[in-house]
Design a protein around this motif. Structure first.
Motif, PDB file in Angstrom:
ATOM      1  N   ALA A   1     -17.995  26.016 -27.271  1.00  0.00           N
ATOM      2  CA  ALA A   1     -18.305  24.615 -26.957  1.00  0.00           C
ATOM      3  C   ALA A   1     -17.494  24.127 -25.774  1.00  0.00           C
ATOM      4  CB  ALA A   1     -18.032  23.745 -28.175  1.00  0.00           C
TER       5      ALA A   1
ATOM      6  N   LEU B   1     -16.824  19.836 -32.185  1.00  0.00           N
ATOM      7  CA  LEU B   1     -16.972  18.966 -33.356  1.00  0.00           C
ATOM      8  C   LEU B   1     -18.372  18.349 -33.389  1.00  0.00           C
ATOM      9  CD1 LEU B   1     -15.309  17.984 -35.728  1.00  0.00           C
ATOM     10  CD2 LEU B   1     -14.446  16.128 -34.303  1.00  0.00           C
ATOM     11  N   THR B   2     -18.845  17.936 -32.230  1.00  0.00           N
ATOM     12  CA  THR B   2     -20.193  17.376 -32.148  1.00  0.00           C
ATOM     13  C   THR B   2     -21.228  18.439 -32.506  1.00  0.00           C
ATOM     14  OG1 THR B   2     -19.376  15.998 -30.341  1.00  0.00           O
ATOM     15  CG2 THR B   2     -21.747  16.067 -30.652  1.00  0.00           C
TER      16      THR B   2
ATOM     17  N   LEU C   1     -13.451  16.119 -41.259  1.00  0.00           N
ATOM     18  CA  LEU C   1     -13.737  14.794 -40.710  1.00  0.00           C
ATOM     19  C   LEU C   1     -15.159  14.328 -40.989  1.00  0.00           C
ATOM     20  CD1 LEU C   1     -11.995  14.918 -37.224  1.00  0.00           C
ATOM     21  CD2 LEU C   1     -11.061  14.198 -39.421  1.00  0.00           C
TER      22      LEU C   1
ATOM     23  N   GLY D   1     -15.611  19.989 -41.338  1.00  0.00           N
ATOM     24  CA  GLY D   1     -15.606  19.787 -42.784  1.00  0.00           C
ATOM     25  C   GLY D   1     -14.694  18.649 -43.179  1.00  0.00           C
TER      26      GLY D   1
ATOM     27  N   GLN E   1     -20.865  17.756 -23.284  1.00  0.00           N
ATOM     28  CA  GLN E   1     -20.905  17.845 -24.738  1.00  0.00           C
ATOM     29  C   GLN E   1     -19.924  16.847 -25.325  1.00  0.00           C
ATOM     30  OE1 GLN E   1     -20.312  21.903 -25.921  1.00  0.00           O
ATOM     31  NE2 GLN E   1     -22.186  22.619 -24.962  1.00  0.00           N
TER      32      GLN E   1
ATOM     33  N   LEU F   1      -9.180  22.434 -36.252  1.00  0.00           N
ATOM     34  CA  LEU F   1     -10.316  22.693 -35.359  1.00  0.00           C
ATOM     35  C   LEU F   1     -10.367  24.195 -35.120  1.00  0.00           C
ATOM     36  CD1 LEU F   1     -12.407  20.943 -33.514  1.00  0.00           C
ATOM     37  CD2 LEU F   1     -11.152  22.075 -31.708  1.00  0.00           C
ATOM     38  N   THR F   2     -10.795  24.908 -36.131  1.00  0.00           N
ATOM     39  CA  THR F   2     -10.837  26.359 -36.054  1.00  0.00           C
ATOM     40  C   THR F   2     -11.886  26.847 -37.032  1.00  0.00           C
ATOM     41  OG1 THR F   2      -9.444  28.328 -36.053  1.00  0.00           O
ATOM     42  CG2 THR F   2      -9.110  26.775 -37.853  1.00  0.00           C
TER      43      THR F   2
ATOM     44  N   LEU G   1     -17.930  27.101 -32.318  1.00  0.00           N
ATOM     45  CA  LEU G   1     -16.819  26.263 -31.835  1.00  0.00           C
ATOM     46  C   LEU G   1     -16.180  26.813 -30.569  1.00  0.00           C
ATOM     47  CD1 LEU G   1     -14.686  24.067 -32.057  1.00  0.00           C
ATOM     48  CD2 LEU G   1     -13.609  25.357 -33.891  1.00  0.00           C
TER      49      LEU G   1
ATOM     50  N   GLY H   1     -14.940  22.397 -25.120  1.00  0.00           N
ATOM     51  CA  GLY H   1     -13.707  21.818 -25.626  1.00  0.00           C
ATOM     52  C   GLY H   1     -13.849  21.304 -27.043  1.00  0.00           C
ATOM     53  N   PRO H   2     -12.747  20.781 -27.558  1.00  0.00           N
ATOM     54  CA  PRO H   2     -12.670  20.402 -28.970  1.00  0.00           C
ATOM     55  C   PRO H   2     -13.779  19.459 -29.418  1.00  0.00           C
ATOM     56  CG  PRO H   2     -10.508  20.330 -27.979  1.00  0.00           C
ATOM     57  CD  PRO H   2     -11.477  20.602 -26.868  1.00  0.00           C
ATOM     58  N   ASP H   3     -14.024  18.411 -28.653  1.00  0.00           N
ATOM     59  CA  ASP H   3     -15.000  17.455 -29.128  1.00  0.00           C
ATOM     60  C   ASP H   3     -16.417  17.992 -29.038  1.00  0.00           C
ATOM     61  OD1 ASP H   3     -15.591  14.634 -29.955  1.00  0.00           O
ATOM     62  OD2 ASP H   3     -16.904  14.959 -28.248  1.00  0.00           O
ATOM     63  N   GLY H   4     -16.689  18.803 -28.015  1.00  0.00           N
ATOM     64  CA  GLY H   4     -17.989  19.457 -27.957  1.00  0.00           C
ATOM     65  C   GLY H   4     -18.220  20.276 -29.213  1.00  0.00           C
TER      66      GLY H   4
ATOM     67  N   ASN I   1     -16.561  25.517 -38.620  1.00  0.00           N
ATOM     68  CA  ASN I   1     -15.563  24.601 -38.051  1.00  0.00           C
ATOM     69  C   ASN I   1     -14.892  23.774 -39.140  1.00  0.00           C
ATOM     70  OD1 ASN I   1     -14.244  22.475 -36.768  1.00  0.00           O
ATOM     71  ND2 ASN I   1     -15.837  22.189 -35.225  1.00  0.00           N
ATOM     72  N   VAL I   2     -13.629  24.076 -39.396  1.00  0.00           N
ATOM     73  CA  VAL I   2     -12.931  23.440 -40.510  1.00  0.00           C
ATOM     74  C   VAL I   2     -12.792  21.932 -40.285  1.00  0.00           C
ATOM     75  CG1 VAL I   2     -10.867  23.508 -41.945  1.00  0.00           C
ATOM     76  CG2 VAL I   2     -11.667  25.594 -40.845  1.00  0.00           C
ATOM     77  N   LEU I   3     -12.528  21.542 -39.042  1.00  0.00           N
ATOM     78  CA  LEU I   3     -12.334  20.113 -38.772  1.00  0.00           C
ATOM     79  C   LEU I   3     -13.626  19.325 -39.026  1.00  0.00           C
ATOM     80  CD1 LEU I   3      -9.967  18.306 -37.820  1.00  0.00           C
ATOM     81  CD2 LEU I   3     -10.973  18.383 -35.538  1.00  0.00           C
TER      82      LEU I   3
ATOM     83  N   ASP J   1     -14.933  14.748 -24.968  1.00  0.00           N
ATOM     84  CA  ASP J   1     -13.946  15.703 -24.502  1.00  0.00           C
ATOM     85  C   ASP J   1     -14.541  16.723 -23.548  1.00  0.00           C
ATOM     86  OD1 ASP J   1     -11.191  16.850 -24.792  1.00  0.00           O
ATOM     87  OD2 ASP J   1     -12.521  18.552 -25.134  1.00  0.00           O
TER      88      ASP J   1
END
Lengths: 524, 524
Positions: A159, A166-167, A188, A186, B160, B16-17, A156, A161-164, A182-184, B163
């Motif tokens: 990456a 998450l993807t 989302l 999990g 990516q 997001l962590t 994470l 940024g955040p969305d990179g 990556n907790v998010l 974002d």
């Protein structure tokens, strides 16, 4: 865990596109061609990383984007500020009324009104390209690691940024990883999450800290609570004697950190061994805490190494786990999982996965998330037909030419279920028939060849029409299973990461003839 | 354009962590240490791309994240599902009440309650690392291109996900690009946006289309409207005669596309020349439309090339623009800007920017967004003090050791304003004084050296305290100007992209002594 993404993706809005799509939209509109039926194809020219396969991913995000596609007032106002000030206001009314109800998407063919399907280019590329790249990268790493090792994605922080991030977490799971840090992802996406402790936790303890409650109850049964701190000190002496260390060698802060973690997670204690010295501090401290927990009926879940020669240390640790297990008659200690991390790339992964390796869990960050062997898939989105007529880009650069016309795609299989090749043909042609001989033109070949498939599978599925999903999207876990199944059907020669045999794609005779005719420039 | 980001970043949420931050949080909490004052530093060990500088970026996103940091009920419920089922409910109450009101951030030192500042690790790394990497990459590309070339970022489709693309567009502008193709970056961040047309626009026309309204009024004055289509056909004959081409050589569909675009954008007509043949089709079609527009008082804004040898074609185009301008006595045609794109990397950029190049505008996508020379900055976030005591990671891997203690940082300048070196010292030390000699230990050196700065600048600024911003954030344009100013102060030897002189960072004698003492392992 369930999948949910209630907020959707704030950044994934119609304006997340290149400006030229809107300038072209004005051009089409002014030319009276906004509603011309048109078809684009989204594809890539070469499999990434020098491999012979690619996992195509990102369908879910594309469909969500298409369903929600709508320009709000603020969007239209912004566009008005970016386009010439004398632009006809009726164009902006056209934009305000746009949606994707006229768009049809069998992945990754996109057909519908010219103006709208042109606008979709960059968002769809953005959603498919990295998702497919990282899913493919993860699949390669899984193939290198073999089926037994547990692979954790932990990139994470590396990456875009955040969305990179998450993807990356979502699609490395799809590609074959077991879990993510990556907790998010999990929360989302339902990706299994994993994690224990960092060096900062260990170094934040000096050893002088007094736990507010050092008492721990047994894992099962009604036995009395035990002072874990005291129990660990007793075990430390025995462990040091067994390992030939002085009892003051192991760092007291590291031990305090392990005890603190064990008090919080008695059923999931993991030791991070390399904050100081693995052999002289991390290992004896871990063993003292693990054996103290063991007395209460708890089994430690593992150790982690994050520096040095990971394979060699794992072999040494396993040896010492075995002697310690024998010494104190705690057989479970022999097989405590050993987890490793630290800039692991394909080469190091192959080393860690070799025959006889004692490594059980492998955490990969940078190498899975940034795809350093090839950081972009190079997807393109090209016009193949407009007003029912095929279109082809006839540039002087043959690499950039496109295949014209609305197409269908089929996978041909041999009698043993092996994959023979994929065929692209014009949409109006009859599908290839099982058992019948077919003449096709392999890409790049000067001559046609014949093939007799035992089975024929259509490759395109219709997902989106008239503003609606045509069938429910598969869950992430289902997509993951499908990807693994697909990979297992590839021959080993196609699957191998280095110098694979190229998988053949061929054109039907009609499509080949159309390419030939349009290349000659006579019929556009 | 104004900056606005009303929705914030949906993905940028406390979850997001990496999971281990929450498992460590439980460990700290169980150990009674949640409120211990602690300090982390966010830093990187080496400048990216083999260069000697890095633009640190991402402050805005960090501060926005800190201000909004709060775990909602759904977040806490998800964590409860991911942590052991017998976790004390009071821990979740603690999480529910968390915010960053106890956190202080002079970029990039983060101090506050141990449990909270530990949780911030991955989100802050995620926000700073890629932003800094791409800003630095963009700055390198700007240095290579020189100040005159117009640089456009157009890599959204290679990012990516959404974002990543938004971050790339924002921070490549900060690093020195002039504009981006990304419309959302314009809307949300105020980045100038640019774009005209793609090959699909050109190939979507066959030449049989009839514009609903081919009439165009003159650029100024009350003159009669003119049929642009007819006017272009007249000019085509003249242009073909001048270029020695047959009038049927230029592709009629390409010309129809140019006319359609010119009707929509008479004041901003650009020709994309390489859908068919540049020399035999794109160029004459462009010239015919540009000269027809010229008759009405409009000047074309440029041409674009997207394949082949870009430099050589630009030289040839310029030559033909000059002869055509002379032939038809339209002097402005000589200097029509030539824009190029197509996988331009540092090497090709240097070629396009060489003395005498006729290229004016350069579009870069993949190479700026994916940072292929180094796709990740490798930022880390390390504990340097807890409970007021310095902490240091003393691993066997010297590369992974950290500098202990709460610190201050200063930049020392010579009498001519040149940069001498940066000094790290303990927070309690007096700042270096201008004009006074100072003994410092350059990193990696075995001996101290002395330096007498003419000026001393503090490098850390306090941005966030007690849940609030301490001073207004600079706008993106201000940050861009500051970055360019900072780069201009670096000596050419430090600034050059290849084999630069390394910029020196030194430790104060007290900090050096602390490192030495803690490395000896005597005082932790």
């Amino acid at each position: 865990m369930a999948e949910q993404d209630p907020q959707g993706r704030a950044a994934m809005r119609p304006l997340l596109t290149d400006l030229y799509h809107f300038t072209m939209a004005l051009g089409y509109w002014r030319a009276g061609r906004a509603h011309d039926p048109a078809e684009f194809e989204l594809f890539f020219r070469r499999c990434p990383f020098g491999g012979a396969f690619t996992l195509a991913a990102g369908l879910r995000e594309c469909v969500c984007f298409l369903r929600a596609f709508h320009l709000c007032d603020a969007d239209v106002q912004f566009l008005a500020s970016a386009l010439p000030s004398d632009t006809d206001p009726a164009f902006f009314e056209h934009l305000r009324a746009l949606d994707c109800s006229g768009v049809t998407v069998p992945l990754l063919q996109v057909s519908g009104p010219l103006l709208v399907v042109q606008l979709l280019e960059t968002p769809l590329l953005c959603l498919v390209s990295y998702a497919s790249l990282i899913a493919t990268n993860a699949a390669r790493l899984r193939l290198i690691a073999g089926p037994e090792k547990r692979l954790l994605e932990m990139g994470l922080r590396r990456a875009q940024g955040p969305d990179g991030g998450l993807t990356a977490s979502t699609y490395s799971y799809l590609g074959g990883f077991d879990a993510s840090s990556n907790v998010l992802a999990g929360q989302l996406r339902g990706v299994p999450v994993a994690g224990t402790l960092a060096h900062s936790f260990v170094t934040s303890f000096s050893g002088t800290e007094v736990p507010p409650d050092p008492m721990l109850a047994p894992a099962v049964g009604p036995g009395p609570r035990v002072n874990l701190v005291a129990c660990v000190e007793v075990w430390l002496k025995r462990v040091c004697a067994h390992l030939g260390l002085a009892v003051q060698d192991p760092h007291p802060g590291e031990r305090a950190a392990f005890v603190a973690y064990a008090l919080a997670f008695p059923r999931a204690f993991q030791g991070l061994l390399d904050s100081y010295s693995v052999r002289r501090s991390g290992l004896p401290n871990f063993l003292a805490v693990a054996l103290a927990l063991g007395e209460l009926g708890y089994q430690a879940v593992g150790v982690r190494l994050d520096s040095g020669d990971l394979l060699q240390q794992a072999q040494e640790l396993r040896r010492l786990f075995r002697t310690t297990a024998a010494q104190f008659q705690v057989p479970w200690l022999e097989s405590v999982p050993i987890a490793v991390s630290n800039n692991i790339d394909e080469e190091e992964l192959a080393r860690l996965a070799q025959e006889g390796s004692e490594v059980n869990v492998i955490g990969i960050g940078t190498s899975v998330v940034t795809c350093p062997l090839q950081p972009s898939l190079g997807c393109v989105y090209k016009l193949v037909s407009v007003g029912g007529k095929p279109r082809m880009k006839l540039t002087e650069d043959p690499e950039k030419q496109t295949l014209p016309g609305s197409k269908a795609a089929f996978r041909l299989l041999g009698p043993d279920g092996s994959l023979l090749l994929d065929v692209l043909q014009l949409a109006e042609e009859l599908p290839p028939q099982a058992g019948q001989e077919l003449r096709v033109w392999p890409r790049g070949a000067q001559e046609p060849c014949t093939v007799r498939p035992a089975r024929v599978e259509p490759l395109l599925r219709l997902w989106f029409q008239q503003g609606q999903l045509c069938e429910p999207l598969p869950s992430l876990a289902e997509s993951r299973a499908f990807a693994q199944l697909s990979l297992s059907r590839l021959s080993p020669a196609h699957r191998r990461p280095e110098q694979p045999a190229l998988y053949q794609v061929a054109l039907s005779e009609k499509l080949q003839a159309l390419v030939h005719r349009l290349s000659a420039g006579t019929s556009l």
